[in-house]
Write an enzyme that holds these catalytic residues in place. Structure first.
Site, mmCIF file in Angstrom:
data_model
loop_
_atom_site.group_PDB
_atom_site.id
_atom_site.type_symbol
_atom_site.label_atom_id
_atom_site.label_comp_id
_atom_site.label_asym_id
_atom_site.label_seq_id
_atom_site.Cartn_x
_atom_site.Cartn_y
_atom_site.Cartn_z
ATOM 1 N N PHE A 15 24.352 28.186 87.703
ATOM 2 C CA PHE A 15 24.295 28.170 86.293
ATOM 3 C C PHE A 15 24.935 29.714 86.070
ATOM 4 O O PHE A 15 24.390 30.499 85.262
ATOM 5 C CB PHE A 15 23.160 28.038 85.451
ATOM 6 C CG PHE A 15 23.429 27.854 84.077
ATOM 7 C CD1 PHE A 15 24.310 26.672 83.526
ATOM 8 C CD2 PHE A 15 22.627 28.354 83.188
ATOM 9 C CE1 PHE A 15 24.492 26.480 82.108
ATOM 10 C CE2 PHE A 15 22.772 28.171 81.830
ATOM 11 C CZ PHE A 15 23.519 27.281 81.315
ATOM 12 N N LYS A 20 40.584 26.698 101.833
ATOM 13 C CA LYS A 20 41.323 26.055 100.992
ATOM 14 C C LYS A 20 42.323 25.108 101.989
ATOM 15 O O LYS A 20 42.833 23.980 101.566
ATOM 16 C CB LYS A 20 42.142 26.928 100.016
ATOM 17 C CG LYS A 20 41.291 27.367 98.951
ATOM 18 C CD LYS A 20 42.018 28.337 98.133
ATOM 19 C CE LYS A 20 41.080 28.617 96.718
ATOM 20 N NZ LYS A 20 41.382 29.736 96.000
ATOM 21 N N ASP A 53 38.611 32.566 101.781
ATOM 22 C CA ASP A 53 38.898 31.596 100.902
ATOM 23 C C ASP A 53 40.239 30.805 101.017
ATOM 24 O O ASP A 53 40.198 29.591 100.869
ATOM 25 C CB ASP A 53 39.029 32.638 99.529
ATOM 26 C CG ASP A 53 39.437 31.800 98.231
ATOM 27 O OD1 ASP A 53 38.426 31.069 97.646
ATOM 28 O OD2 ASP A 53 40.585 31.922 97.953
ATOM 29 N N LYS A 59 33.544 25.362 97.592
ATOM 30 C CA LYS A 59 34.450 24.853 98.562
ATOM 31 C C LYS A 59 33.891 24.741 99.992
ATOM 32 O O LYS A 59 34.226 24.062 100.898
ATOM 33 C CB LYS A 59 35.548 25.869 98.942
ATOM 34 C CG LYS A 59 36.564 26.226 97.689
ATOM 35 C CD LYS A 59 37.620 27.220 98.036
ATOM 36 C CE LYS A 59 37.178 28.423 97.527
ATOM 37 N NZ LYS A 59 37.083 28.831 96.272
ATOM 38 N N SER A 111 29.110 31.615 86.088
ATOM 39 C CA SER A 111 30.423 31.765 85.356
ATOM 40 C C SER A 111 31.052 30.232 85.109
ATOM 41 O O SER A 111 31.115 30.013 84.129
ATOM 42 C CB SER A 111 31.461 32.740 86.112
ATOM 43 O OG SER A 111 32.609 32.414 85.459
ATOM 44 N N ILE A 112 31.134 29.631 86.044
ATOM 45 C CA ILE A 112 31.704 28.166 86.078
ATOM 46 C C ILE A 112 30.490 27.240 85.242
ATOM 47 O O ILE A 112 30.932 26.403 84.457
ATOM 48 C CB ILE A 112 32.153 27.710 87.284
ATOM 49 C CG1 ILE A 112 32.944 28.477 88.137
ATOM 50 C CG2 ILE A 112 32.706 26.507 87.222
ATOM 51 C CD1 ILE A 112 34.375 28.644 87.385
ATOM 52 N N GLY A 113 29.256 27.254 85.674
ATOM 53 C CA GLY A 113 28.316 26.564 85.133
ATOM 54 C C GLY A 113 28.064 26.623 83.879
ATOM 55 O O GLY A 113 28.210 25.664 83.086
ATOM 56 N N GLY A 124 39.425 41.962 86.716
ATOM 57 C CA GLY A 124 38.445 41.012 86.751
ATOM 58 C C GLY A 124 38.860 39.841 87.418
ATOM 59 O O GLY A 124 38.125 38.842 87.585
ATOM 60 N N VAL A 136 40.762 23.674 95.103
ATOM 61 C CA VAL A 136 42.107 24.456 95.500
ATOM 62 C C VAL A 136 42.910 24.216 94.236
ATOM 63 O O VAL A 136 43.404 23.100 93.812
ATOM 64 C CB VAL A 136 42.618 23.725 96.787
ATOM 65 C CG1 VAL A 136 43.964 24.414 97.306
ATOM 66 C CG2 VAL A 136 41.483 23.578 97.795
#
Ligand SMILES: NC(=O)c1ccc[n+]([C@@H]2O[C@H](COP(=O)([O-])OP(=O)(O)OC[C@H]3O[C@@H](n4cnc5c(N)ncnc54)[C@H](OP(=O)(O)O)[C@@H]3O)[C@@H](O)[C@H]2O)c1
Length: 333
Positions: A12, A225, A221, A126, A14-16, A207, A153
């Site tokens: 929970f 991907k 990363d 990922k 940034s994305i959550g 950022g 991705v």
């Protein structure tokens, strides 16, 4: 209720939070498809459960808590995924925990547990897929559930959907610029002739780079991907077999490239012989990847019937949250 689905949001940050806000903002549209109820939200320190589903108002209040803030609520419980499943039995498990490319945890165990509990999985993390793609897909098939991973991705561009749609011919090679941070840094170095450390500071200032940028600069990363993309096109490769050359570029390398009308890009690739790598490469200005600058991503896909090049946004916070929601809708249709 017809077509009712219970969702657990694990992770929970940034994305959550962006996903949960989006879910509330789009609730009117989503109601036409299904009754989605968030019944569990978890961060690293605790979890909150509500078998009947949190209201939109309650979800927005959760989003306003500080990071790691769920445990500050009187009704919060210690994080315990088994307890979560026995109390609220989610139909869709949304995995938004951080990526760990050594162990895949906590995402890997969470996803296996979700599938064994017959929940569909949607993940932006990922690492579990990069480490165990085929095992997880086999397990999901066996348990008759789906795994949605389109945000992993080039989340701002429908790359994975396009690759999944290729069935009657084969993909022989993939070359891509798959990491926005390193591409931004290289673009700054070419355009402004600044050293790599300064380019990194600029990426952090706007950022797009983490305080600890090693996952980007050491190629983890991009490697994860290329593994996911290769597996999507039925070319199974393992993360540990991707050759990773960290991004280390001197200003003198850039100057030499500019003199010869070349550019340096941090390329992730799968070659026709199955070799996979991530490394800084000199590209001619005529290469379709050479003009992909800033935070844009791109892939050049060699197939048995011709070449496809796709250029577009990678996965920022907003794009990723939309993809997660699209996958949630996709797994229940
Ligand atoms: N940000 C992007 O643009 C983007 C794009 C594509 C994919 N992704 C991927 O999406 C995932 C989430 O990214 P993010 O930016 O939202 O990360 P983030 O802001 O760091 O949030 C991660 C969340 O996971 C929680 N967490 C950590 N360990 C946990 C555990 N063992 N059990 C349950 N929750 C745990 C954290 O808890 P605390 O709050 O307590 O620390 C935090 O709430 C990552 O895998 C990332 O690579 C991100």
């Amino acid at each position: 209720m017809l077509n009712e689905r219970k969702i657990a949001v694990i992770g929970f940050g940034s994305i959550g939070r962006t996903f949960v806000r989006l879910l509330t903002a789009k609730s009117h549209y989503i109601k036409k498809l299904a009754e989605l109820r968030v019944v569990a939200v978890a961060d690293s320190k605790g979890m909150v459960l509500k078998p009947s589903g949190f209201s939109d108002y309650e979800l927005i209040k959760l989003c306003e808590l500080p990071l790691s803030g769920l445990r500050s609520l009187p009704e919060s419980l210690d994080l315990d995924i088994d307890l979560l499943y026995s109390e609220v039995q989610p139909d869709i498990h949304v995995e938004l925990t951080p990526a760990n490319y050594e162990t895949g945890e906590p995402g890997l165990s969470n996803i296996v547990n979700a599938i064994n509990n017959h929940a569909h999985v949607v993940t932006a993390n990922k690492a579990p897929l990069a480490l165990r793609f085929s095992e997880l897909m086999d397990l999901a098939r066996k348990n008759e559930v789906k795994i949605g991973f389109r945000s992993t991705v080039m989340g701002g561009t429908p790359l994975i959907d396009m690759l999944l749609s290729i069935r009657s011919y084969s993909v022989e090679s993939i070359h891509g610029i798959l990491n926005a941070t390193t591409n931004f840094m290289l673009t700054e170095m070419h355009e402004k002739l600044i050293p790599m450390e300064e380019a990194l500071r600029r990426a952090q200032a706007i950022g797009i780079a983490e305080t600890d940028p090693r996952l980007d600069l050491d190629g983890w990363d991009s490697a994860a991907k290329i593994v996911i993309l290769s597996n999507v096109v039925r070319r199974e490769i393992k993360l540990q077999n991707v050759i990773r050359e960290p991004l280390k570029v001197e200003l003198s390398d850039i100057a030499e490239c500019l003199r010869n009308n070349n550019v340096i890009k941090y390329v992730a690739a799968l070659e026709p012989d199955g070799k996979a790598y991530v490394k800084p490469m000199k590209l001619s200005r005529r290469d379709p990847l050479a003009g992909v600058d800033g935070t844009l991503n791109a892939v050049r896909i060699g197939t048995t019937i011709g070449e496809i090049t796709l250029v577009g946004k990678g996965g920022g916070r907003i794009e990723t949250a939309h993809n997660v929601l699209d996958d949630v809708i996709g797994v229940m249709l």
